[in-house]
Enzyme design. Structure first.
Site, PDB file in Angstrom:
ATOM      1  N   PRO A   1       0.781  -1.244   0.000  1.00  0.00           N
ATOM      2  CA  PRO A   1       0.000   0.000   0.000  1.00  0.00           C
ATOM      3  C   PRO A   1       0.812   1.294   0.000  1.00  0.00           C
ATOM      4  CG  PRO A   1       0.067  -0.893   2.207  1.00  0.00           C
ATOM      5  CD  PRO A   1       0.782  -1.892   1.328  1.00  0.00           C
ATOM      6  N   CYS A   2       1.493   1.560  -1.103  1.00  0.00           N
ATOM      7  CA  CYS A   2       2.263   2.800  -1.181  1.00  0.00           C
ATOM      8  C   CYS A   2       1.349   4.027  -1.194  1.00  0.00           C
ATOM      9  CB  CYS A   2       3.178   2.787  -2.401  1.00  0.00           C
ATOM     10  SG  CYS A   2       2.341   2.476  -3.960  1.00  0.00           S
TER      11      CYS A   2
END
Length: 225
Positions: free
Chosen positions: A190-191
């Site tokens: 989850p950047c």
């Protein structure tokens, strides 16, 4: 319910020497083999099955790629699927370690699993993933960054500086931004949860509109289809 778009067979150049495997419905596949005319890098697998599938989503059409090790790539349409496929094949040929022959996965099954979980997530019905991941496309410091990002919980935000410190290089904030932009598995790794220290969004490989959607989704404010 699985939503899967059928693709035409993936075309490979003769220079790449990637022969086609029999195509399964809803996916394209290829077997990566060493080039005959030159010695391959030490970490290249002798043969690696790689399959692709596309699925419509609230973020537009997504491209999924899987190997016998797991899900290796998710790409947004804006990245150019033909470009992504070619780069994915080239990078796997260069960096992929040998497959564990005792425990290979079925790439086609991985694609089904990945599409189900990602689409459930984007529909607001899932918070975590249970997918097997092939991390071959994350190398060096970028891999350390991606592993740090995976520690950020659903609904939480952390800064690029936080990720740099967790990755072991507290001063490499700009490099963290680059690593986020090169994340091969957006959404799952989850950047989108990494923002600037002042709270502004920073960047995102799929574009800031998609980053806003994902953050709003985790806050319960994303629009529903």
């Amino acid at each position: 319910m699985l939503i899967e778009a059928l693709q035409a067979p993936h075309e490979n150049s003769s220079k790449a020497r990637v022969p086609q495997s029999p195509q399964r419905p809803g996916a394209t596949s290829s077997t990566l083999e060493p080039k005959k005319e030159a010695a391959m890098p030490t970490h290249c697998a002798d043969a690696l099955s790689l399959e692709f599938a596309e699925a419509p989503s609230p973020l537009g059409t997504l491209l999924f790629a899987a190997t016998e090790r797991g899900l290796v790539r998710i790409a947004f349409e804006s990245e150019g699927f033909d470009v992504v496929k070619a780069l994915c094949e080239a990078q796997l040929r260069k960096f992929a370690p040998p497959i564990d022959a005792a425990r290979p996965l079925n790439p086609h099954d991985v694609l089904h699993h990945a599409q189900n979980e990602v689409l459930d997530f984007l529909a607001g019905n899932r918070r975590t993933f249970t997918l097997p991941l092939d991390r071959t496309l994350s190398q060096g410091f970028r891999r350390s960054v991606h592993e740090a990002i995976e520690q950020i919980s659903f609904g939480e935000r952390q800064s690029y500086a936080w990720a740099a410190e967790r990755a072991g290089k507290a001063k490499a904030v700009r490099a963290v931004g680059t690593a986020c932009g090169m994340n091969p598995l957006p959404i799952v790794v989850p950047c989108h949860r990494v923002v600037k220290s002042d709270g502004s969004l920073g960047g995102y490989s799929g574009g800031l509109e998609k980053k806003r959607f994902l953050l709003a989704l985790e806050e319960g404010d994303a629009p529903r289809a």
